[in-house]
Write an enzyme that holds these catalytic residues in place. Structure first.
Site, PDB file in Angstrom:
ATOM      1  N   ARG A 188       0.821  -1.159   0.096  1.00 14.27           N
ATOM      2  CA  ARG A 188       0.055  -0.034   0.129  1.00 14.27           C
ATOM      3  C   ARG A 188       0.825   1.209  -0.179  1.00 14.27           C
ATOM      4  O   ARG A 188       2.033   1.215   0.580  1.00 14.27           O
ATOM      5  CB  ARG A 188      -0.891   0.048   1.259  1.00 14.27           C
ATOM      6  CG  ARG A 188      -1.671  -1.019   1.496  1.00 14.27           C
ATOM      7  CD  ARG A 188      -2.605  -1.174   2.785  1.00 14.27           C
ATOM      8  NE  ARG A 188      -3.308  -2.149   2.815  1.00 14.27           N
ATOM      9  CZ  ARG A 188      -3.159  -3.494   3.339  1.00 14.27           C
ATOM     10  NH1 ARG A 188      -1.877  -3.404   4.055  1.00 14.27           N
ATOM     11  NH2 ARG A 188      -4.032  -4.532   3.716  1.00 14.27           N
ATOM     12  N   LYS A 212      -1.707  -2.566   7.956  1.00 20.64           N
ATOM     13  CA  LYS A 212      -2.963  -2.306   8.826  1.00 20.64           C
ATOM     14  C   LYS A 212      -3.027  -2.919  10.207  1.00 20.64           C
ATOM     15  O   LYS A 212      -2.582  -4.124  10.091  1.00 20.64           O
ATOM     16  CB  LYS A 212      -4.249  -2.141   7.754  1.00 20.64           C
ATOM     17  CG  LYS A 212      -4.503  -1.588   6.833  1.00 20.64           C
ATOM     18  CD  LYS A 212      -5.672  -1.735   6.128  1.00 20.64           C
ATOM     19  CE  LYS A 212      -5.911  -0.610   4.996  1.00 20.64           C
ATOM     20  NZ  LYS A 212      -7.504  -1.041   4.516  1.00 20.64           N
ATOM     21  N   HIS A 280      -1.910   2.810  -6.134  1.00 17.53           N
ATOM     22  CA  HIS A 280      -2.861   1.582  -5.607  1.00 17.53           C
ATOM     23  C   HIS A 280      -2.960   0.547  -6.986  1.00 17.53           C
ATOM     24  O   HIS A 280      -3.237  -0.884  -6.841  1.00 17.53           O
ATOM     25  CB  HIS A 280      -4.089   1.708  -5.042  1.00 17.53           C
ATOM     26  CG  HIS A 280      -4.232   0.890  -3.966  1.00 17.53           C
ATOM     27  ND1 HIS A 280      -4.044   0.846  -2.666  1.00 17.53           N
ATOM     28  CD2 HIS A 280      -5.477  -0.222  -4.031  1.00 17.53           C
ATOM     29  CE1 HIS A 280      -4.627  -0.348  -1.975  1.00 17.53           C
ATOM     30  NE2 HIS A 280      -5.290  -0.700  -2.796  1.00 17.53           N
ATOM     31  N   ARG A 283      -0.551  -2.201  -7.299  1.00 16.11           N
ATOM     32  CA  ARG A 283      -0.727  -3.257  -5.952  1.00 16.11           C
ATOM     33  C   ARG A 283      -1.843  -4.224  -6.924  1.00 16.11           C
ATOM     34  O   ARG A 283      -1.663  -5.542  -6.789  1.00 16.11           O
ATOM     35  CB  ARG A 283      -1.359  -2.668  -4.798  1.00 16.11           C
ATOM     36  CG  ARG A 283      -1.943  -3.585  -3.832  1.00 16.11           C
ATOM     37  CD  ARG A 283      -2.199  -2.719  -2.598  1.00 16.11           C
ATOM     38  NE  ARG A 283      -3.050  -3.593  -1.702  1.00 16.11           N
ATOM     39  CZ  ARG A 283      -2.493  -4.209  -0.521  1.00 16.11           C
ATOM     40  NH1 ARG A 283      -1.174  -4.268  -0.483  1.00 16.11           N
ATOM     41  NH2 ARG A 283      -3.439  -4.754   0.353  1.00 16.11           N
ATOM     42  N   HIS A 306      -3.712  -9.074   3.317  1.00 14.74           N
ATOM     43  CA  HIS A 306      -5.094  -9.321   3.750  1.00 14.74           C
ATOM     44  C   HIS A 306      -5.628 -10.022   4.823  1.00 14.74           C
ATOM     45  O   HIS A 306      -5.080 -11.007   4.738  1.00 14.74           O
ATOM     46  CB  HIS A 306      -6.041  -9.615   2.469  1.00 14.74           C
ATOM     47  CG  HIS A 306      -6.094  -8.718   1.296  1.00 14.74           C
ATOM     48  ND1 HIS A 306      -6.377  -8.997   0.080  1.00 14.74           N
ATOM     49  CD2 HIS A 306      -5.918  -7.316   1.290  1.00 14.74           C
ATOM     50  CE1 HIS A 306      -6.259  -7.864  -0.794  1.00 14.74           C
ATOM     51  NE2 HIS A 306      -5.966  -6.796  -0.002  1.00 14.74           N
ATOM     52  N   TYR A 315      -9.685 -10.537  -6.651  1.00 18.68           N
ATOM     53  CA  TYR A 315      -8.927 -10.307  -7.564  1.00 18.68           C
ATOM     54  C   TYR A 315      -8.926 -11.757  -8.450  1.00 18.68           C
ATOM     55  O   TYR A 315      -9.005 -11.686  -9.741  1.00 18.68           O
ATOM     56  CB  TYR A 315      -7.382 -10.372  -7.162  1.00 18.68           C
ATOM     57  CG  TYR A 315      -7.225  -9.274  -6.454  1.00 18.68           C
ATOM     58  CD1 TYR A 315      -6.757  -7.847  -6.995  1.00 18.68           C
ATOM     59  CD2 TYR A 315      -7.015  -8.907  -4.999  1.00 18.68           C
ATOM     60  CE1 TYR A 315      -6.480  -6.631  -6.592  1.00 18.68           C
ATOM     61  CE2 TYR A 315      -6.831  -7.720  -4.497  1.00 18.68           C
ATOM     62  CZ  TYR A 315      -6.407  -6.895  -5.185  1.00 18.68           C
ATOM     63  OH  TYR A 315      -6.278  -5.522  -4.644  1.00 18.68           O
TER      64      TYR A 315
END
Length: 333
Positions: A188, A212, A280, A283, A306, A315
């Protein structure tokens, strides 16, 4: 905005909630109210004695979530949205009603995308759910708020040819290293901003990333990325900043999120792209091309950081080239 205009907006909002008016009906009501109120002047009641406590509750909520590991960017979004709500309501949180929240959403939703409105609703629902769990309010007025249905869109990754065009358009080693790094690691943009030189392991082409929720993971990059990182770092003789990517002008500070976005945008302009290209997107491209080339979904999930496998599954589901390949392999009888 004068009191007459404020009254008309609130009246239309209330009528819209009660009777589900569409935009044309709202316009007709507005015209009728404007005509009826000609030569009249509305005045608000004095509310100086009303003391709201939302701002102090928001302050506490932000501090609690900071301790829970929420990023500064996320906390800023919460603080901004909830701050606007507190100013709009100016009343104790224990007296806030569902209609108060709906009125706020009506007045703050015009011209916004459904996904943006959903974000506002999410922040409000999370805040009031926390207030209820902490026994700071008797009931949760946000429970009945419903999010908008947002149509699913394909994640438009770059093709191999487009990625190569982006590489060729880089004007120096810093730009090329940034493009290669964003694509190879799938990081990210906030993670790239926070990345330091010491986080790199150039012996085994890996990188320690804090993502995150303050979660640490290891991502990888190839020899091509390593070559351009080394070239770029060898040119870094004007600063002692620990950041991996810094600005080109004095005082050579760590590149910000906006700085990285501008660099990618300028490279895309040079490459002649007629669509939006942003960090992004690289990514997305890493994940999509990785899956097309046979990478395991669990591996992609780890590299992207994730927590929920369903996020990575998007995806696989939305990769048109993947679908075409699978069809040719297994169903083209």
């Amino acid at each position: 905005m004068n009191c007459n205009e404020e009254f008309i907006i609130k009246a239309i909002g209330k009528l819209t909630i009660e009777f589900n008016f569409d935009w044309e009906q709202q316009r007709k009501v507005r015209d009728c109210l404007n005509y009826s109120m000609y030569n009249y002047e509305v005045h608000t009641l004095e509310k100086s004695l009303i003391k709201g406590d939302m701002h102090e509750k928001i302050f506490l909520y932000i501090k609690v979530k900071k301790l829970a590991g929420y990023s500064d960017s996320t906390l800023n979004h919460y603080n901004y949205t909830l701050g606007k709500l507190a100013t709009f309501l100016n009343k104790p949180v224990s007296t806030v009603t569902t209609n108060d929240l709906r009125m706020f959403l009506i007045l703050n939703s015009e011209g916004k995308k459904p996904s943006t409105i959903n974000s506002i609703i999410f922040y409000i629902k999370a805040f009031f759910a926390w207030l209820e769990s902490e026994d700071l309010i008797p009931r949760n007025p946000a429970r009945k708020l419903e999010v908008n249905k947002v149509p699913k869109r394909l994640r438009k990754a770059l093709t191999v040819e487009e990625l190569e065009k982006l590489r060729i358009a880089c004007k120096d080693n810093r730009e090329r290293a940034l493009v290669e790094f964003l694509f190879a690691t799938g990081c990210r943009v906030s993670e790239v901003v926070d990345c330091n030189i010491e986080d790199l392991n150039l012996n085994d082409n890996s990188l320690r990333v804090i993502g995150k929720g303050d979660k640490e993971r290891v991502v990888c990059f190839g020899d091509k990325t390593k070559v351009y990182l080394n070239k770029y770092l060898e040119e870094r003789n004007k600063d002692n900043d620990p950041a991996l990517f810094v600005s080109q002008k004095f005082p050579y500070n760590r590149l910000s999120r906006r700085g990285i976005e501008l660099i990618i945008h300028k490279i895309a302009e040079r490459a002649g792209f007629n669509k939006s290209v942003y960090p992004h997107l690289l990514r997305h491209t890493m994940a999509t091309l990785g899956l097309q080339n046979g990478a395991n979904l669990v591996t992609i999930q780890h590299l992207l950081g994730h927590t929920d496998p369903a996020t990575t599954q998007i995806y696989a589901e939305n990769s048109l080239e993947n679908i075409k390949h699978e069809y040719k392999q297994h169903m083209n009888c």
